[in-house]
Design an enzyme around this catalytic site. Structure first.
Site, PDB file in Angstrom:
ATOM      1  N   GLU A  40       0.879  -1.167   0.000  1.00 25.57           N
ATOM      2  CA  GLU A  40       0.000   0.000   0.000  1.00 25.57           C
ATOM      3  C   GLU A  40       0.920   1.222   0.000  1.00 25.57           C
ATOM      4  OE1 GLU A  40      -2.688   0.259   3.323  1.00 25.57           O
ATOM      5  OE2 GLU A  40      -3.518   2.143   2.570  1.00 25.57           O
ATOM      6  N   ARG A 266       5.259 -12.918   9.627  1.00 22.11           N
ATOM      7  CA  ARG A 266       5.913 -11.661   9.290  1.00 22.11           C
ATOM      8  C   ARG A 266       7.247 -11.565  10.035  1.00 22.11           C
ATOM      9  NH1 ARG A 266       2.631  -7.367   9.263  1.00 22.11           N
ATOM     10  NH2 ARG A 266       4.113  -5.841   9.990  1.00 22.11           N
ATOM     11  N   LYS A 276       4.764   0.906   9.012  1.00 20.16           N
ATOM     12  CA  LYS A 276       4.879   2.165   8.273  1.00 20.16           C
ATOM     13  C   LYS A 276       4.287   3.321   9.070  1.00 20.16           C
ATOM     14  CE  LYS A 276       3.240   0.203   4.609  1.00 20.16           C
ATOM     15  NZ  LYS A 276       2.559  -0.025   3.340  1.00 20.16           N
TER      16      LYS A 276
HETATM   17  P1  ATP Z   1       2.862  -1.874   7.678  1.00 21.17           P
HETATM   18  O1  ATP Z   1       2.175  -2.355   8.911  1.00 21.17           O
HETATM   19  O2  ATP Z   1       4.277  -1.571   7.880  1.00 21.17           O
HETATM   20  O3  ATP Z   1       2.139  -0.783   6.974  1.00 21.17           O
HETATM   21  P2  ATP Z   1       1.641  -3.568   5.838  1.00 21.17           P
HETATM   22  O4  ATP Z   1       1.530  -5.041   5.884  1.00 21.17           O
HETATM   23  O5  ATP Z   1       0.417  -2.807   6.129  1.00 21.17           O
HETATM   24  O6  ATP Z   1       2.834  -3.143   6.734  1.00 21.17           O
HETATM   25  P3  ATP Z   1       1.725  -3.357   3.031  1.00 21.17           P
HETATM   26  O7  ATP Z   1       2.157  -2.234   2.192  1.00 21.17           O
HETATM   27  O8  ATP Z   1       0.306  -3.738   3.029  1.00 21.17           O
HETATM   28  O9  ATP Z   1       2.211  -3.045   4.490  1.00 21.17           O
HETATM   29  O10 ATP Z   1       2.623  -4.629   2.766  1.00 21.17           O
HETATM   30  C1  ATP Z   1       2.987  -5.125   1.509  1.00 21.17           C
HETATM   31  C2  ATP Z   1       3.387  -6.558   1.675  1.00 21.17           C
HETATM   32  O11 ATP Z   1       4.462  -6.668   2.580  1.00 21.17           O
HETATM   33  C3  ATP Z   1       2.248  -7.366   2.241  1.00 21.17           C
HETATM   34  O12 ATP Z   1       2.110  -8.540   1.488  1.00 21.17           O
HETATM   35  C4  ATP Z   1       2.670  -7.665   3.647  1.00 21.17           C
HETATM   36  O13 ATP Z   1       2.205  -8.894   4.075  1.00 21.17           O
HETATM   37  C5  ATP Z   1       4.190  -7.635   3.555  1.00 21.17           C
HETATM   38  N1  ATP Z   1       4.785  -7.249   4.826  1.00 21.17           N
HETATM   39  C6  ATP Z   1       4.590  -6.115   5.527  1.00 21.17           C
HETATM   40  N2  ATP Z   1       5.270  -6.125   6.687  1.00 21.17           N
HETATM   41  C7  ATP Z   1       5.928  -7.308   6.718  1.00 21.17           C
HETATM   42  C8  ATP Z   1       6.803  -7.941   7.662  1.00 21.17           C
HETATM   43  N3  ATP Z   1       7.145  -7.352   8.818  1.00 21.17           N
HETATM   44  N4  ATP Z   1       7.288  -9.159   7.360  1.00 21.17           N
HETATM   45  C9  ATP Z   1       6.976  -9.759   6.208  1.00 21.17           C
HETATM   46  N5  ATP Z   1       6.158  -9.235   5.278  1.00 21.17           N
HETATM   47  C10 ATP Z   1       5.631  -8.027   5.524  1.00 21.17           C
HETATM   48 MG    MG Z   2      -1.246  -2.787   4.951  1.00 19.94          MG
END
Ligand code: ATP
Ligand code: MG
Length: 564
Positions: A40, A266, A276
């Protein structure tokens, strides 16, 4: 296939996703693997995303498939083009290429809209006017079945008309939403008539003002996969509970492909925040110097700091892929960086706390040239020339007047004793020069003839080897040392305020450092080993030709264990 080999030549058993994919290929369930990385665009990517990138792009690479880069841009309020660009840069920098053009969930908005109409026409979706609070109450909780919304049994015609009013902007944000009609008594909360569309009267960075209703993550994600022909949709464990809903949409919509969702744990790193939202707060409140602050666990921060793509990929390989979560020691990441730089970083000398040394038996004006390999084990990288003249700098911590210091403990220069200058002569400390306050401001020393590349005669035993630079031929620079951004191993565990865990000593700026002239050619992202000090690279943001700034990438050894 039951095991796989890495670039370093080691083999390991296939992880659970690799097993699933090789089976699917063997059994002809799929003929080409398609994965996707779906960020995102609401912030910069961090080390957790690096794991997901290495996993998704890595699987596609390994099995001869393709991986899409798709922006999951269904929430216009938090998303920005700046993030889109940064994310593309980061993925490329890690060394991966996405299949075809970059994709945007927003480019499927028309299809999602048609699919919403499809569900309404099938009696599987309805427009609900419960307020957010009411909807929450009606949902119940895990052990308490939900209640049906009073709007649940509207006619198809009524729902179509209401949804059209939503689309046309006739309702305010929050006034109503489109919900799937599934099961308010389901033990899985995600199936209790989840929201499909909500009103957001906001401009979108890709679609402009075309829409004022936006699909939810759940209504968008699996359908994006289906449109793109993704075969293995890999996400993190917290989405396991969403899988029945993911499958429900795939089963109830006229999708062109049927993807399957798989979940993995994760990445959680100690001493690190990987969210983020929280990283954005650090940036917005000025606790760090932007998303690419070298202390940030963002890909751009690590890049600026001198971490290499190879070291991040190696780290992701090392920690592996599992179905159960655990916290990884950030020392493992640092190990991978150090290992890569030890093998590849050119060597250089830089004196962080200069003490002038006058070599009294070297005539003024005479300049000798010493040679040193760029890398001790990599002759192909060539040699560096080190001028040496009457005045040089050594580090003030490498000299002591305390003659009682044992040779074992203090392998540096002591008054009246000998030390070797790296790649040059053995010298003897003859006399300290002090200011009125008694501080040592200069050292007079003499070099021992015939000791370049040779052991001294006459029973002289240098205490050790120290680094140095020539005073008339060196580069004035600033060095920035970094420590962990958080001093708490779990800065955001439970209800802790992670801002309270910020390490006040995470940045130390040292001005007036003296570096060897080969560093004139330093460019950002190319780390050097500053001998006896650590790995450093030129900072792309604050360096000028007149005054380069070097970021400490990582220390030579893992000092942290002894600190805590
Ligand atoms: P954040 O909480 O940092 O915003 P998010 O999962 O909301 O993380 P996205 O932009 O939706 O962020 O993530 C893109 C991809 O990265 C998704 O498929 C998510 O599962 C993966 N991802 C995000 N954080 C991690 C992590 N700590 N370990 C492994 N994969 C991750
Ligand atoms: Mg997300």
């Amino acid at each position: 296939m039951s095991e796989t080999s890495s670039k370093s030549g080691t083999t390991r058993p296939l992880n659970f996703l690799e097993q699933i994919i090789s089976q699917d290929l063997e059994q002809g369930k799929v003929d080409k693997v398609i994965t996707r990385f779906p960020p995102e665009p609401n912030g910069y990517l961090h080390i957790g995303h690096a794991k997901s990138i290495c996993l998704n792009f890595g699987l596609a690479e390994k099995f001869g498939g393709a991986c899409n880069l798709r922006f999951d841009d269904t929430n216009p309020s938090k998303e920005e083009l700046e993030y889109v660009e940064a994310i593309k840069r980061d993925v490329q920098w890690l060394g991966y290429s996405w299949a075809d053009e970059v994709r945007y969930a927003s480019s499927y908005f028309d299809t999602f809209y048609q699919w919403a109409l499809h569900l309404i026409n099938e009696g599987k979706a309805y427009v609900c006017h419960l307020s957010a609070d009411e909807a929450r109450e009606y949902r119940g909780w895990a052990s308490k079945p939900g209640k049906e919304s009073p709007y649940r049994n509207r006619t198809v015609a009524e729902n179509l008309a209401e949804f059209e009013k939503m689309r046309a902007g006739e309702y305010e944000e929050g006034a109503c939403s489109l919900r799937a009609r599934i099961d308010m008594a389901s033990p899985n909360m995600n199936l209790r008539d989840p929201m499909l569309y909500r009103i957001r009267k906001q401009r979108h960075h890709q679609t402009g003002d075309k829409w004022c209703i936006y699909p939810t993550y759940d209504f968008a994600h699996g359908q994006e996969d289906a449109i793109e022909g993704v075969t293995h949709s890999i996400c993190t464990l917290e989405f396991a509970d969403h899988r029945p809903l993911y499958d429900w949409f795939i089963a109830n919509l006229p999708v062109p492909h049927k993807p399957t969702q798989y979940e993995f744990a994760r990445l959680e790193l100690n001493y690190t925040v990987t969210s983020k939202r929280k990283l954005k707060l650090l940036v917005d409140e000025g606790h760090v110097d932007g998303w690419d602050d070298p202390r940030m666990p963002t890909i751009s921060g690590m890049r600026r700091r001198g971490y290499t793509p190879a070291s991040l990929r190696q780290f992701c390989e090392l920690i592996g892929v599992t179905k159960s979560g655990s916290t990884i020691d950030v020392g493992q990441l640092e190990y991978c960086v150090r290992d890569d730089l030890n093998n590849n970083a050119p060597r250089a000398m830089c004196v962080l706390s200069p003490l002038k040394v006058t070599l009294t038996n070297l005539p003024a004006g005479e300049v000798q040239t010493m040679t040193q390999p760029v890398h001790p084990n990599r002759p192909e990288l060539g040699e560096r020339q080190l001028p040496l003249s009457r005045e040089i700098f050594i580090d003030s911590s490498d000299y002591s007047e305390d003659t009682s210091l044992s040779r074992k403990k203090f392998k540096r220069l002591v008054l009246g004793d000998y030390v070797r200058l790296r790649g040059a002569y053995v010298i003897r400390a003859d006399e300290s020069v002090k200011d009125a306050a008694g501080n040592i401001v200069e050292l007079k020393a003499s070099l021992v003839e015939g000791t370049v590349g040779e052991n001294p005669q006459d029973g002289i035993k240098p205490r050790g080897v120290i680094h140095w630079v020539d005073a008339s031929n060196c580069v004035d620079c600033e060095v920035r040392l970094y420590d962990r951004l958080f001093s708490d191993a779990a800065p955001d565990a439970g209800d802790k305020d992670f801002l309270q865990a910020l390490n006040p000593e995470s940045l130390t700026i040292i001005e007036g450092c003296k570096a060897e002239t080969s560093l004139v050619n330093a460019v950002p992202e190319q780390s050097y080993q500053f001998e006896r000090e650590g790995y450093f690279c030129l900072d792309g943001k604050y360096s000028s030709a007149a005054r380069p700034v070097f970021n400490q990438t990582i220390g030579l050894k893992d000092n942290w264990a002894s600190k805590v």
